[in-house]
Write a protein that holds these residues in place. Structure first.
Motif, PDB file in Angstrom:
ATOM      1  N   MET A   1      12.104  -1.469  -7.506  1.00 51.44           N
ATOM      2  CA  MET A   1      13.096  -2.414  -6.970  1.00 51.44           C
ATOM      3  C   MET A   1      14.503  -1.812  -7.066  1.00 51.44           C
ATOM      4  O   MET A   1      15.276  -1.853  -6.106  1.00 51.44           O
ATOM      5  CB  MET A   1      13.016  -3.692  -7.798  1.00 51.44           C
ATOM      6  N   HIS A   2      14.787  -1.242  -8.213  1.00 57.88           N
ATOM      7  CA  HIS A   2      16.091  -0.609  -8.432  1.00 57.88           C
ATOM      8  C   HIS A   2      16.296   0.537  -7.439  1.00 57.88           C
ATOM      9  O   HIS A   2      17.336   0.648  -6.793  1.00 57.88           O
ATOM     10  CB  HIS A   2      16.170  -0.109  -9.879  1.00 57.88           C
TER      11      HIS A   2
ATOM     12  N   LYS B   1      -2.562  -2.427 -15.714  1.00 60.70           N
ATOM     13  CA  LYS B   1      -2.163  -3.788 -15.323  1.00 60.70           C
ATOM     14  C   LYS B   1      -0.811  -4.127 -15.935  1.00 60.70           C
ATOM     15  O   LYS B   1       0.010  -4.790 -15.331  1.00 60.70           O
ATOM     16  CB  LYS B   1      -3.206  -4.803 -15.808  1.00 60.70           C
ATOM     17  N   LYS B   2      -0.636  -3.678 -17.172  1.00 56.83           N
ATOM     18  CA  LYS B   2       0.633  -3.932 -17.863  1.00 56.83           C
ATOM     19  C   LYS B   2       1.768  -3.136 -17.199  1.00 56.83           C
ATOM     20  O   LYS B   2       2.814  -3.672 -16.862  1.00 56.83           O
ATOM     21  CB  LYS B   2       0.458  -3.480 -19.316  1.00 56.83           C
ATOM     22  N   ILE B   3       1.529  -1.847 -17.017  1.00 57.89           N
ATOM     23  CA  ILE B   3       2.604  -0.966 -16.567  1.00 57.89           C
ATOM     24  C   ILE B   3       3.009  -1.249 -15.123  1.00 57.89           C
ATOM     25  O   ILE B   3       4.180  -1.111 -14.766  1.00 57.89           O
ATOM     26  CB  ILE B   3       2.187   0.516 -16.732  1.00 57.89           C
TER      27      ILE B   3
ATOM     28  N   LYS C   1       7.521  -2.111 -11.333  1.00 56.43           N
ATOM     29  CA  LYS C   1       8.087  -2.872 -10.215  1.00 56.43           C
ATOM     30  C   LYS C   1       9.614  -2.935 -10.307  1.00 56.43           C
ATOM     31  O   LYS C   1      10.312  -2.879  -9.301  1.00 56.43           O
ATOM     32  CB  LYS C   1       7.479  -4.272 -10.225  1.00 56.43           C
ATOM     33  N   TYR C   2      10.125  -3.038 -11.536  1.00 59.40           N
ATOM     34  CA  TYR C   2      11.582  -3.050 -11.709  1.00 59.40           C
ATOM     35  C   TYR C   2      12.198  -1.694 -11.358  1.00 59.40           C
ATOM     36  O   TYR C   2      13.335  -1.619 -10.913  1.00 59.40           O
ATOM     37  CB  TYR C   2      11.948  -3.446 -13.143  1.00 59.40           C
ATOM     38  N   HIS C   3      11.432  -0.633 -11.568  1.00 60.51           N
ATOM     39  CA  HIS C   3      11.932   0.702 -11.232  1.00 60.51           C
ATOM     40  C   HIS C   3      12.002   0.863  -9.710  1.00 60.51           C
ATOM     41  O   HIS C   3      13.013   1.317  -9.172  1.00 60.51           O
ATOM     42  CB  HIS C   3      11.026   1.790 -11.824  1.00 60.51           C
TER      43      HIS C   3
ATOM     44  N   MET D   1      14.947   2.935 -17.916  1.00 62.23           N
ATOM     45  CA  MET D   1      13.757   3.533 -17.297  1.00 62.23           C
ATOM     46  C   MET D   1      13.226   4.670 -18.159  1.00 62.23           C
ATOM     47  O   MET D   1      12.015   4.891 -18.239  1.00 62.23           O
ATOM     48  CB  MET D   1      14.077   3.991 -15.878  1.00 62.23           C
TER      49      MET D   1
ATOM     50  N   GLU E   1       5.908  -3.403 -15.008  1.00 60.37           N
ATOM     51  CA  GLU E   1       7.152  -2.770 -15.469  1.00 60.37           C
ATOM     52  C   GLU E   1       7.738  -1.855 -14.395  1.00 60.37           C
ATOM     53  O   GLU E   1       8.953  -1.826 -14.171  1.00 60.37           O
ATOM     54  CB  GLU E   1       6.875  -1.969 -16.746  1.00 60.37           C
TER      55      GLU E   1
END
Lengths: 163, 251
Positions: free
Chosen positions: B136-137, B125-127, B132-134, B43, B130
Motif C-alpha cells: 500500500m505504501h 497467512k500472518k505475513i 499489505k501495508y508495504h 518495514m 503485514e
C-alpha cells in the motif's frame, strides 16, 4: 492439582499482564491469548499468538505471563507462542477498544478480513470522534500503529492498525 | 515430504527478507521526510522479524539456530536474489525496489497461505496481512511520483529500467520447482512471476511510467545459489559485526 485452579481464574490473572507498548491493554483484551489448558497432572498450558511477526514486545509479553504464573505459585507450566491461530485486529475486545480510545489511540475498525486502503484512510479521531481525517502514513512509532491527522480538531493522532 | 526442497524455498525467502530488511534499516535517520524515515524503519523491522520466523522453521527442520544462520555465514552461503542486496542508492531506486519486491512478496505469501506444509501456511497467512501495508505504501508513492513532475517521472523511470533485470532475478527457478509443486508446498516461481507482471503493470498503467520490455531483458540470476554482487559481503560484515565480536553473548 492446585485447589480452585480453573481456566477462568488463570484468565483473571492474565488481566494484569499488559501490552508493554500500550499499558492500558491487557493481553486478554488484545486477543493474543488463544488458549488456556489445565492438564490432568495440573500442568498449565498457555498458548499465545503474535500480533506482528516482528513485534519486539512479544517476548516481553511471554515472560510477563510466565512471571504471573510463578507469582501465583504455579510451578508446572508452559507458555507457547505460535501462529496456529493467526491474530487479527478483530480479536481486540470491546473493553480493549474502549481502553485504546481513552488512551488516545483510534481502535482498529472491524473488518471482514479484507483490509484495503479505504478502511485504513478513514480513521475516526479518538479525541473528537470526527471522521474528517487524513492518513499521513501507514507506518507509525510501533509496527501496529499508523499516523493520521484530524481536520476537525486539528490534532495528529495514531490508529491501532486494522490487520 | 521433500525436506531439501522445503529448506531451499525457506532459505531464499528468509534471506530475501533479512537482506532487504537490513537495506531498509539503512534509511533510518536518512529518510527524505520523517514519515518516510519511519516507514522504511518499520518495514525493516517487519522484514527482519519475518526472516527470523522462517529461520525458526528452518531450525526445526535441523538447521542451526536463527542467529547463527543469520550472522555467521559468508555472502556465498546466502540465497537471496541479487536485487535485495543492491545498495539503496537514491530514494527513487529504493522506492522502485520496494514496489517491485514487495508486490512479489505479497503474492508469494498469498500463494504460501494454502501451502500443504502447515507451519509455512500459518506463517504466510500472518505475513500477508503485514505485507499489505508495504505494498500500500509503495503503491501510494509510485502513483504519486510516477505522475507528478518531469523530474520525479524521469527519476522513477530510470530506476525502473535499471531495477527490472534484477527484479526478474526474484523468480530464478529452484532446483526443486517440480517437487514443491507436486507436494503442494508452493506453486512455483513462474506462476508467481505471471501474477506479479499483471499487478505491477496495473499500477504502472496508472502513472506516466513506461513498463520496460520484459522479453528483451536478461534477468540477473545466480543469487539463489550463492552467486552475488560485490555489494553483499560488505553488507553481511556490517550486519554481523557486533554479533561476531562475541557469538555467545546474551542480549
Amino acid at each position: 492439582m492446585k485447589e480452585n485452579l480453573s481456566i477462568d481464574r488463570i484468565k483473571d490473572w492474565l488481566e494484569e499482564v499488559k501490552d508493554p507498548e500500550i499499558p492500558v491493554l491487557s493481553l486478554n483484551d488484545l486477543g493474543v491469548i488463544t488458549g488456556i489448558d489445565i492438564q490432568d497432572s495440573g500442568k498449565v498450558i498457555v498458548n499465545m499468538t503474535p500480533t506482528f511477526a516482528g513485534c519486539p514486545a512479544m517476548d516481553v509479553m511471554k515472560s510477563d505471563v510466565e512471571e504471573v504464573l510463578k507469582k501465583r505459585d504455579i510451578e508446572d507450566f508452559e507458555v507457547h507462542l505460535s501462529f496456529e491461530t493467526q491474530w487479527n485486529s478483530n480479536m481486540i475486545s470491546e473493553k480493549g477498544r474502549l481502553a485504546l480510545k481513552e488512551f488516545g489511540l483510534a481502535p482498529p475498525p472491524k473488518h471482514n478480513l479484507i483490509v484495503d486502503i479505504d478502511l485504513i484512510e478513514h480513521a475516526k479521531c479518538p479525541n473528537c470522534s470526527s471522521e474528517n481525517t487524513d492518513m499521513k502514513s501507514p507506518f507509525g512509532p510501533a509496527l501496529c500503529r499508523s499516523l493520521h491527522y484530524c481536520n476537525n480538531c486539528q490534532q495528529a493522532f495514531e490508529q491501532f492498525k486494522p490487520l | 515430504m521433500n525436506t531439501e526442497a522445503l529448506k531451499d524455498l525457506l532459505y531464499k525467502i528468509a534471506d530475501d527478507q533479512l537482506i532487504l530488511g537490513h537495506r531498509n534499516s539503512e534509511w533510518t535517520g536518512f529518510g527524505p521526510l520523517l514519515e518516510e524515515d519511519i516507514a522504511f524503519s518499520s518495514m525493516a523491522q517487519d522484514k527482519v522479524g519475518q526472516s527470523w520466523q522462517f529461520y525458526k522453521i528452518l531450525n526445526e527442520l535441523g538447521e542451526s539456530d536463527p542467529d547463527t544462520v543469520a550472522f555467521m555465514r559468508n555472502a556465498d552461503q546466502f540465497h537471496n536474489c541479487k536485487f535485495v542486496e543492491l545498495p539503496n542508492g537514491e530514494y527513487d531506486f529504493s522506492l522502485i525496489r520496494h514496489f517491485l519486491f514487495d508486490t512479489a512478496e505479497g503474492i508469494r505469501f498469498n500463494m504460501l497461505s494454502t501451502s500443504s506444509y502447515e507451519p509455512v501456511a500459518q506463517l504466510a497467512k500472518k505475513i500477508k496481512g503485514e505485507i499489505k501495508y508495504h505494498t500500500m505504501h509503495a503503491n501510494i508513492w509510485i502513483k504519486q511520483l510516477g505522475s507528478a513532475t518531469e523530474e520525479s517521472i524521469g527519476r522513477l523511470q530510470q530506476a525502473l529500467d535499471y531495477a527490472m533485470p534484477y527484479a526478474l532475478g526474484i523468480f530464478e527457478t529452484s532446483k526443486f520447482e517440480a517437487d514443491l509443486k507436486q507436494e503442494g508446498i508452493f506453486d512455483g516461481e513462474e506462476a508467481l512471476k505471471a501474477q506479479w507482471l499483471t499487478q505491477i503493470g496495473e499500477i504502472i498503467a496508472e502513472t506516466d511510467l513506461r513498463m520496460p520490455e520484459i522479453q528483451s531483458l536478461q534477468p540477473q540470476l545466480g543469487g539463489r545459489y550463492g552467486e552475488h554482487t560485490e555489494h553483499l559481503q560488505p553488507l553481511v560484515e556490517e550486519m554481523s559485526e557486533v554479533f561476531r565480536v562475541d557469538p555467545t553473548a546474551d542480549w
